[in-house]
Motif scaffolding. Structure first.
Motif, PDB file in Angstrom:
ATOM      1  N   ALA A  54      58.443  70.485 -28.334  1.00  0.00           N
ATOM      2  CA  ALA A  54      58.389  69.998 -26.954  1.00  0.00           C
ATOM      3  C   ALA A  54      57.755  68.616 -26.896  1.00  0.00           C
ATOM      4  CB  ALA A  54      57.610  70.976 -26.084  1.00  0.00           C
ATOM      5  N   GLU A  55      56.685  68.415 -27.674  1.00  0.00           N
ATOM      6  CA  GLU A  55      56.041  67.101 -27.716  1.00  0.00           C
ATOM      7  C   GLU A  55      56.999  66.058 -28.294  1.00  0.00           C
ATOM      8  OE1 GLU A  55      51.840  65.036 -29.029  1.00  0.00           O
ATOM      9  OE2 GLU A  55      52.320  66.998 -29.853  1.00  0.00           O
ATOM     10  N   ASN A  56      57.744  66.439 -29.323  1.00  0.00           N
ATOM     11  CA  ASN A  56      58.706  65.526 -29.934  1.00  0.00           C
ATOM     12  C   ASN A  56      59.812  65.156 -28.935  1.00  0.00           C
ATOM     13  OD1 ASN A  56      59.878  64.018 -32.040  1.00  0.00           O
ATOM     14  ND2 ASN A  56      61.190  65.726 -32.604  1.00  0.00           N
ATOM     15  N   LEU A  57      60.351  66.153 -28.256  1.00  0.00           N
ATOM     16  CA  LEU A  57      61.419  65.885 -27.288  1.00  0.00           C
ATOM     17  C   LEU A  57      60.907  65.066 -26.106  1.00  0.00           C
ATOM     18  CD1 LEU A  57      63.260  69.316 -27.273  1.00  0.00           C
ATOM     19  CD2 LEU A  57      64.046  67.174 -28.291  1.00  0.00           C
ATOM     20  N   GLY A  58      59.685  65.345 -25.667  1.00  0.00           N
ATOM     21  CA  GLY A  58      59.085  64.552 -24.595  1.00  0.00           C
ATOM     22  C   GLY A  58      58.924  63.107 -25.016  1.00  0.00           C
ATOM     23  N   GLY A  59      58.529  62.912 -26.277  1.00  0.00           N
ATOM     24  CA  GLY A  59      58.392  61.551 -26.807  1.00  0.00           C
ATOM     25  C   GLY A  59      59.715  60.825 -26.847  1.00  0.00           C
ATOM     26  N   LYS A  60      60.762  61.545 -27.244  1.00  0.00           N
ATOM     27  CA  LYS A  60      62.091  60.926 -27.275  1.00  0.00           C
ATOM     28  C   LYS A  60      62.538  60.538 -25.875  1.00  0.00           C
ATOM     29  CE  LYS A  60      63.754  63.022 -31.519  1.00  0.00           C
ATOM     30  NZ  LYS A  60      64.797  63.809 -32.164  1.00  0.00           N
ATOM     31  N   GLU A  84      60.610  57.457 -24.814  1.00  0.00           N
ATOM     32  CA  GLU A  84      61.119  56.277 -25.505  1.00  0.00           C
ATOM     33  C   GLU A  84      62.449  55.826 -24.899  1.00  0.00           C
ATOM     34  OE1 GLU A  84      62.160  54.675 -30.006  1.00  0.00           O
ATOM     35  OE2 GLU A  84      61.743  56.794 -29.708  1.00  0.00           O
ATOM     36  N   ALA A  85      63.329  56.770 -24.626  1.00  0.00           N
ATOM     37  CA  ALA A  85      64.625  56.424 -24.038  1.00  0.00           C
ATOM     38  C   ALA A  85      64.452  55.811 -22.650  1.00  0.00           C
ATOM     39  CB  ALA A  85      65.507  57.664 -23.965  1.00  0.00           C
ATOM     40  N   THR A  86      63.552  56.371 -21.867  1.00  0.00           N
ATOM     41  CA  THR A  86      63.288  55.828 -20.538  1.00  0.00           C
ATOM     42  C   THR A  86      62.696  54.424 -20.643  1.00  0.00           C
ATOM     43  OG1 THR A  86      62.896  58.052 -19.673  1.00  0.00           O
ATOM     44  CG2 THR A  86      62.060  56.219 -18.369  1.00  0.00           C
ATOM     45  N   GLY A  87      61.792  54.250 -21.596  1.00  0.00           N
ATOM     46  CA  GLY A  87      61.216  52.922 -21.819  1.00  0.00           C
ATOM     47  C   GLY A  87      62.266  51.904 -22.203  1.00  0.00           C
ATOM     48  N   ASN A  88      63.197  52.322 -23.061  1.00  0.00           N
ATOM     49  CA  ASN A  88      64.287  51.419 -23.451  1.00  0.00           C
ATOM     50  C   ASN A  88      65.166  51.071 -22.253  1.00  0.00           C
ATOM     51  OD1 ASN A  88      63.778  51.045 -26.199  1.00  0.00           O
ATOM     52  ND2 ASN A  88      64.831  52.919 -26.769  1.00  0.00           N
ATOM     53  N   ARG A  94      55.456  49.712 -22.775  1.00  0.00           N
ATOM     54  CA  ARG A  94      54.351  50.670 -22.840  1.00  0.00           C
ATOM     55  C   ARG A  94      54.885  52.098 -22.929  1.00  0.00           C
ATOM     56  NH1 ARG A  94      52.071  54.101 -19.691  1.00  0.00           N
ATOM     57  NH2 ARG A  94      53.164  53.395 -17.836  1.00  0.00           N
ATOM     58  N   LEU A  95      55.850  52.422 -22.099  1.00  0.00           N
ATOM     59  CA  LEU A  95      56.432  53.768 -22.095  1.00  0.00           C
ATOM     60  C   LEU A  95      57.169  54.041 -23.400  1.00  0.00           C
ATOM     61  CD1 LEU A  95      56.707  56.281 -20.363  1.00  0.00           C
ATOM     62  CD2 LEU A  95      58.790  55.322 -19.393  1.00  0.00           C
ATOM     63  N   LYS A  96      57.872  53.042 -23.900  1.00  0.00           N
ATOM     64  CA  LYS A  96      58.569  53.175 -25.176  1.00  0.00           C
ATOM     65  C   LYS A  96      57.563  53.464 -26.292  1.00  0.00           C
ATOM     66  CE  LYS A  96      61.469  50.573 -28.359  1.00  0.00           C
ATOM     67  NZ  LYS A  96      62.118  49.296 -28.644  1.00  0.00           N
ATOM     68  N   GLY A 145      56.186  56.995 -26.118  1.00  0.00           N
ATOM     69  CA  GLY A 145      57.172  57.947 -26.623  1.00  0.00           C
ATOM     70  C   GLY A 145      57.177  57.987 -28.143  1.00  0.00           C
ATOM     71  N   GLN A 146      57.106  56.824 -28.751  1.00  0.00           N
ATOM     72  CA  GLN A 146      57.072  56.772 -30.213  1.00  0.00           C
ATOM     73  C   GLN A 146      55.799  57.411 -30.749  1.00  0.00           C
ATOM     74  OE1 GLN A 146      57.594  52.553 -30.711  1.00  0.00           O
ATOM     75  NE2 GLN A 146      59.827  52.707 -30.816  1.00  0.00           N
ATOM     76  N   THR A 147      54.680  57.176 -30.070  1.00  0.00           N
ATOM     77  CA  THR A 147      53.405  57.774 -30.476  1.00  0.00           C
ATOM     78  C   THR A 147      53.464  59.296 -30.379  1.00  0.00           C
ATOM     79  OG1 THR A 147      52.198  55.818 -29.740  1.00  0.00           O
ATOM     80  CG2 THR A 147      50.934  57.840 -29.981  1.00  0.00           C
ATOM     81  N   ASP A 148      54.033  59.803 -29.301  1.00  0.00           N
ATOM     82  CA  ASP A 148      54.155  61.254 -29.141  1.00  0.00           C
ATOM     83  C   ASP A 148      54.989  61.864 -30.265  1.00  0.00           C
ATOM     84  OD1 ASP A 148      52.661  61.075 -26.833  1.00  0.00           O
ATOM     85  OD2 ASP A 148      54.356  61.382 -25.465  1.00  0.00           O
ATOM     86  N   GLN A 149      56.045  61.174 -30.657  1.00  0.00           N
ATOM     87  CA  GLN A 149      56.891  61.676 -31.738  1.00  0.00           C
ATOM     88  C   GLN A 149      56.148  61.693 -33.068  1.00  0.00           C
ATOM     89  OE1 GLN A 149      61.083  60.177 -31.684  1.00  0.00           O
ATOM     90  NE2 GLN A 149      60.366  59.131 -29.840  1.00  0.00           N
ATOM     91  N   VAL A 150      55.369  60.652 -33.329  1.00  0.00           N
ATOM     92  CA  VAL A 150      54.595  60.585 -34.570  1.00  0.00           C
ATOM     93  C   VAL A 150      53.553  61.699 -34.601  1.00  0.00           C
ATOM     94  CG1 VAL A 150      52.923  59.202 -35.864  1.00  0.00           C
ATOM     95  CG2 VAL A 150      55.004  58.144 -34.980  1.00  0.00           C
ATOM     96  N   LYS A 151      52.892  61.938 -33.464  1.00  0.00           N
ATOM     97  CA  LYS A 151      51.902  63.018 -33.390  1.00  0.00           C
ATOM     98  C   LYS A 151      52.553  64.370 -33.686  1.00  0.00           C
ATOM     99  CE  LYS A 151      49.000  61.082 -29.754  1.00  0.00           C
ATOM    100  NZ  LYS A 151      48.533  61.339 -28.380  1.00  0.00           N
ATOM    101  N   ALA A 152      53.703  64.616 -33.084  1.00  0.00           N
ATOM    102  CA  ALA A 152      54.397  65.887 -33.290  1.00  0.00           C
ATOM    103  C   ALA A 152      54.795  66.046 -34.759  1.00  0.00           C
ATOM    104  CB  ALA A 152      55.627  65.981 -32.383  1.00  0.00           C
TER     105      ALA A 152
END
Length: 58
Positions: free
Chosen positions: A11-17, A20-24, A30-32, A35-42
């Motif tokens: 869920a954390e990984n998908l939220g990060g994606k 990131e997509a919304t940021g793009n 900042r949002l991008k 998202g990348q940070t959340d994915q790395v944490k997951a």
């Protein structure tokens, strides 16, 4: 790794994606980055849990 941990990490990984997509899409760096940070944490949590699982099997 417990099923709850797997679900939480995914869920954390998908939220990060999604962040990131919304940021793009909105040119929001900042949002991008969040998202990348959340994915790395997951991913880090998953690796840690995989290591625990490996040692529990022995």
């Amino acid at each position: 790794m417990g099923l709850g941990d797997k679900i939480s990490n995914e869920a954390e990984n998908l939220g990060g994606k999604a962040k990131e997509a919304t940021g793009n899409a909105t040119n929001n760096d900042r949002l991008k980055a969040e998202g990348q940070t959340d994915q790395v944490k997951a991913d880090a949590k998953k690796v840690g849990e995989d290591v625990k699982d490996t040692f529990k099997k022995d």
